[in-house]
Design a protein around this motif. Sequence first.
Motif, PDB file in Angstrom:
ATOM      1  N   GLY A   1     -12.213   6.327  -2.000  1.00  0.00           N
ATOM      2  CA  GLY A   1     -10.986   6.807  -2.639  1.00  0.00           C
ATOM      3  C   GLY A   1      -9.737   6.603  -1.805  1.00  0.00           C
ATOM      4  O   GLY A   1      -8.763   7.347  -1.931  1.00  0.00           O
ATOM      5  N   ILE A   2      -9.760   5.600  -0.931  1.00  0.00           N
ATOM      6  CA  ILE A   2      -8.591   5.299  -0.106  1.00  0.00           C
ATOM      7  C   ILE A   2      -7.782   4.181  -0.773  1.00  0.00           C
ATOM      8  O   ILE A   2      -8.341   3.202  -1.258  1.00  0.00           O
ATOM      9  N   ILE A   3      -6.462   4.359  -0.790  1.00  0.00           N
ATOM     10  CA  ILE A   3      -5.584   3.344  -1.374  1.00  0.00           C
ATOM     11  C   ILE A   3      -5.692   2.033  -0.602  1.00  0.00           C
ATOM     12  O   ILE A   3      -5.722   2.037   0.633  1.00  0.00           O
TER      13      ILE A   3
ATOM     14  N   ALA B   1       0.837  -1.210   0.000  1.00  0.00           N
ATOM     15  CA  ALA B   1       0.000   0.000   0.000  1.00  0.00           C
ATOM     16  C   ALA B   1       0.867   1.253   0.000  1.00  0.00           C
ATOM     17  O   ALA B   1       0.560   2.242  -0.685  1.00  0.00           O
ATOM     18  N   VAL B   2       1.960   1.219   0.753  1.00  0.00           N
ATOM     19  CA  VAL B   2       2.867   2.371   0.805  1.00  0.00           C
ATOM     20  C   VAL B   2       3.506   2.606  -0.564  1.00  0.00           C
ATOM     21  O   VAL B   2       3.548   3.741  -1.056  1.00  0.00           O
TER      22      VAL B   2
ATOM     23  N   GLY C   1       0.519  11.288  -6.615  1.00  0.00           N
ATOM     24  CA  GLY C   1       0.865  12.589  -6.050  1.00  0.00           C
ATOM     25  C   GLY C   1       0.340  12.775  -4.636  1.00  0.00           C
ATOM     26  O   GLY C   1       1.104  13.031  -3.704  1.00  0.00           O
ATOM     27  N   GLN C   2      -0.957  12.608  -4.446  1.00  0.00           N
ATOM     28  CA  GLN C   2      -1.567  12.814  -3.137  1.00  0.00           C
ATOM     29  C   GLN C   2      -1.095  11.756  -2.140  1.00  0.00           C
ATOM     30  O   GLN C   2      -0.828  12.050  -0.978  1.00  0.00           O
ATOM     31  N   GLY C   3      -0.986  10.546  -2.630  1.00  0.00           N
ATOM     32  CA  GLY C   3      -0.555   9.440  -1.789  1.00  0.00           C
ATOM     33  C   GLY C   3       0.837   9.659  -1.230  1.00  0.00           C
ATOM     34  O   GLY C   3       1.115   9.336  -0.078  1.00  0.00           O
TER      35      GLY C   3
ATOM     36  N   LEU D   1      -5.675  -7.238   3.733  1.00  0.00           N
ATOM     37  CA  LEU D   1      -5.960  -6.011   2.987  1.00  0.00           C
ATOM     38  C   LEU D   1      -5.459  -4.819   3.786  1.00  0.00           C
ATOM     39  O   LEU D   1      -5.839  -4.645   4.948  1.00  0.00           O
ATOM     40  N   ALA D   2      -4.600  -4.012   3.165  1.00  0.00           N
ATOM     41  CA  ALA D   2      -4.195  -2.755   3.809  1.00  0.00           C
ATOM     42  C   ALA D   2      -5.095  -1.644   3.299  1.00  0.00           C
ATOM     43  O   ALA D   2      -5.439  -1.610   2.115  1.00  0.00           O
ATOM     44  N   ILE D   3      -5.497  -0.777   4.201  1.00  0.00           N
ATOM     45  CA  ILE D   3      -6.318   0.394   3.853  1.00  0.00           C
ATOM     46  C   ILE D   3      -5.558   1.623   4.332  1.00  0.00           C
ATOM     47  O   ILE D   3      -5.328   1.798   5.523  1.00  0.00           O
ATOM     48  N   GLY D   4      -5.133   2.455   3.383  1.00  0.00           N
ATOM     49  CA  GLY D   4      -4.312   3.623   3.701  1.00  0.00           C
ATOM     50  C   GLY D   4      -2.836   3.279   3.579  1.00  0.00           C
ATOM     51  O   GLY D   4      -2.517   2.181   3.111  1.00  0.00           O
TER      52      GLY D   4
END
Lengths: 137, 137
Positions: B95-97, B49-50, B57-59, B117-120
Motif C-alpha cells: 500500500g505504498i505510493i 510520487a509526491v 488524504g493519507q499521502g 520507480l519512486a517508492i514513497g
Amino acid sequence: VFAVGDVQSVILMNETEPSEYKQVILVRIDLRLPPGKLAVQVAHASVDAVLKALKSGQGKEQVRAWHASGSKKVVLRVADKAELFKYKTGADSAGIITALITDAGRTTVPPGTVTALAIGPDSEEKIDEVTGELRMR
Amino acid sequence: VFAVGDVQSVILMNETEPSEYKQVILVRIDLRLPPGKLAVQVAHASVDAVLKALKSGQGKEQVRAWHASGSKKVVLRVADKAELFKYKTGADSAGIITALITDAGRTTVPPGTVTALAIGPDSEEKIDEVTGELRMR
C-alpha cells in the motif's frame, strides 16, 4: 559551462516537440558529485520548487500545466557557487520560483554546501531569459 | 545490485540521525544512463510520487511529515526492468505510493523504456520492508 549528460539531446527533443513549461535544475560541476548523490540533489531541488509553487496561487496553476505537459526537466551544469547564485538572482528578479539546496554535508561535501538550484516550473520563454545562455555555451 | 554513488554514506547518515519518512528511487543500472539523464529520471519519479501522494488524504500528511523532516531521498540501483517491477509489486502490495517513469525515448533509450520507480514518501519502516534487501547486497 557544459550540459550534464545528454542535456544536448534534451534540448534537441524540445525543438521538435515544444513544451510550454519547464523546470531547469542547475548543479555545481566543481563539487564533482557522484551520480547517485547528484540525482538526489536534483530531486531535492525539483520537489522543493514544486512544493513551494503549490503554496502560491499562480504557482499552483503552473505546476498543473507543467505536469500535464510532461513535467519537462533540464539539468544544466554551472561552474561554481558564484555562478549558481548569479542565476538565482536572475530568476528572483524575473519572479520565477527557485529552490536552493544546501547539503547537510555528512557525506561527500562540507556541511552547508550549496549543491543545486531549481528554477521553475514556469514558462520556457521566461526561464530561457534567465538560463538561456547556459544552453549556448 | 549495488548502490549508486554514495548511497552507502546516505545509509550511514540515517543511522546517526533517523528520519521517520523517506522516499526510495530505484533506477535501472542496465540502461547505463549518463549522470544528467539519470538525475532527470530520478527527479521525474520523485516529483510524480509526491504529486500522486498529495492527491490522497493519507499521502498528503505523509508528504508534509516527510518534507518537514528533510525530504530524505535514497537512490538505489536495480539490475533491470524485471527487478524494478518486483519491487513495484512489493510496494503496491504494502500500500505504498509508487511512481513509474517511462522515458519518451527520443534520446538515450528506446521509446517506452521504463527507467525509474519512486517508492514513497512513506515511513522508513514500511519502505524498508519492501526495499530493505537492496541495502544489504
